[in-house]
Motif scaffolding. Structure first.
Motif, PDB file in Angstrom:
ATOM      1  N   ASN A   1       0.160 -14.338  -7.387  1.00 17.94           N
ATOM      2  CA  ASN A   1      -0.541 -13.062  -7.333  1.00 17.94           C
ATOM      3  C   ASN A   1      -1.791 -13.161  -6.470  1.00 17.94           C
ATOM      4  O   ASN A   1      -2.070 -12.284  -5.643  1.00 17.94           O
ATOM      5  CB  ASN A   1      -0.917 -12.644  -8.752  1.00 17.94           C
TER       6      ASN A   1
ATOM      7  N   VAL B   1      -4.171  -7.053  -0.411  1.00 23.60           N
ATOM      8  CA  VAL B   1      -3.571  -5.718  -0.579  1.00 23.60           C
ATOM      9  C   VAL B   1      -4.560  -4.767  -1.229  1.00 23.60           C
ATOM     10  O   VAL B   1      -4.739  -3.621  -0.778  1.00 23.60           O
ATOM     11  CB  VAL B   1      -2.288  -5.822  -1.430  1.00 23.60           C
TER      12      VAL B   1
ATOM     13  N   VAL C   1      -1.393 -12.901  -2.745  1.00 21.51           N
ATOM     14  CA  VAL C   1      -0.913 -11.629  -2.173  1.00 21.51           C
ATOM     15  C   VAL C   1      -1.881 -10.481  -2.424  1.00 21.51           C
ATOM     16  O   VAL C   1      -2.304  -9.777  -1.497  1.00 21.51           O
ATOM     17  CB  VAL C   1       0.477 -11.277  -2.754  1.00 21.51           C
ATOM     18  N   TRP C   2      -2.256 -10.283  -3.687  1.00 17.75           N
ATOM     19  CA  TRP C   2      -2.862  -9.023  -4.074  1.00 17.75           C
ATOM     20  C   TRP C   2      -4.328  -8.818  -3.700  1.00 17.75           C
ATOM     21  O   TRP C   2      -4.749  -7.671  -3.511  1.00 17.75           O
ATOM     22  CB  TRP C   2      -2.651  -8.795  -5.571  1.00 17.75           C
TER      23      TRP C   2
ATOM     24  N   VAL D   1       4.062  -1.846  -2.133  1.00 19.26           N
ATOM     25  CA  VAL D   1       3.918  -3.299  -1.985  1.00 19.26           C
ATOM     26  C   VAL D   1       4.610  -4.013  -3.142  1.00 19.26           C
ATOM     27  O   VAL D   1       5.190  -5.089  -2.984  1.00 19.26           O
ATOM     28  CB  VAL D   1       2.429  -3.687  -1.918  1.00 19.26           C
ATOM     29  N   SER D   2       4.586  -3.379  -4.316  1.00 20.48           N
ATOM     30  CA  SER D   2       5.169  -3.984  -5.508  1.00 20.48           C
ATOM     31  C   SER D   2       6.691  -4.112  -5.431  1.00 20.48           C
ATOM     32  O   SER D   2       7.273  -4.848  -6.228  1.00 20.48           O
ATOM     33  CB  SER D   2       4.793  -3.177  -6.754  1.00 20.48           C
TER      34      SER D   2
ATOM     35  N   TRP E   1       6.757  -7.536  -4.495  1.00 21.03           N
ATOM     36  CA  TRP E   1       6.191  -8.335  -5.585  1.00 21.03           C
ATOM     37  C   TRP E   1       7.137  -8.327  -6.796  1.00 21.03           C
ATOM     38  O   TRP E   1       7.357  -9.361  -7.431  1.00 21.03           O
ATOM     39  CB  TRP E   1       4.834  -7.790  -5.976  1.00 21.03           C
TER      40      TRP E   1
END
Length: 222
Positions: A153, A160, A156-157, A180-181, A184
């Motif tokens: 996580n 974002v 990536v997040w 985006v999820s 994910w």
């Protein structure tokens, strides 16, 4: 595409929570479906759609959307961004608008330090019980897969959410993160599917076998 966006915006302005819930739930299901396709391809087995598993992701996405929305509104109030006129004035004095950067950074840091750890734990626990499993399997699932998922996580997040909190209008922040999820959720769905195997319980979908480090401990308790 522009027409679809306008139609979605019109509905979301009238019924924001319902629209966000349906959107997030749908995209959650898409992410799981993509994960199942990838798992089937990796194991070279014929694809068989596990509808119940996808519905669980739809339910999770639907439940989380209103929480996302309220959380984002809280971050907006707690760490307000400088107004456009103030940004323009500051941009004449400095190349980087420090107040803007600081506010976005605080939003991202709070989101990743508070919501992300709780959200990932909640995901594994919710999936565990929606699959009809007990608390022992939930603890085993968290013990083996929580930290790797949380570290993924953080890869990536933060980036974002920096874009999301800094440049996306409030109404579109949940849909932005939902898009985006899709990718994910593909990852986390695979992780959850592996965790179901790791607790030595029946698999929900075909995937590469996982050798759990804690399977013997679970067996003795069950």
């Amino acid at each position: 595409m522009a027409g679809v966006l306008r139609a979605w915006t019109a509905i979301a302005e009238k019924q924001p929570l319902l629209t966000l819930a349906v959107t997030n739930g749908t995209l959650g299901g898409v992410g799981d479906l993509l994960a199942q396709v990838i798992e089937s391809h990796n194991t070279k087995k014929r694809f068989q759609w596990n509808c119940q598993r996808t519905l669980r992701f739809v339910a999770w996405g639907t439940l989380c959307a209103p929480i996302f929305h309220k959380w984002y509104l809280f971050l907006n109030r707690k760490f307000p961004l400088p107004g456009l006129q103030q940004q323009q004035q500051q941009s004449k004095q400095s190349v980087v608008n420090t107040e803007f950067v600081v506010a976005v950074s605080k939003r991202v840091a709070t989101d990743q330090c508070v919501y992300a750890p709780l959200g990932i734990a909640g995901f594994f626990i919710a999936m565990n019980f929606m699959e009809g499993r007990n608390w022992q399997s939930a603890k085993a699932r968290l013990r083996e897969y929580y930290w790797p998922t949380l570290l993924a996580n953080y890869a990536v997040w933060p980036a974002v959410q920096a874009i999301n909190f800094g440049f996306v209008p409030p109404l579109y922040r949940v849909p932005f993160s939902s898009v985006v999820s899709i990718f994910w959720n593909t990852f986390i769905s695979c992780a959850n599917s592996q965790s179901a195997s790791a607790v030595d319980l029946p698999l929900e979908t075909a995937h590469a076998p996982v050798e759990p480090r804690h399977s013997e401990a679970i067996d003795t308790k069950m």
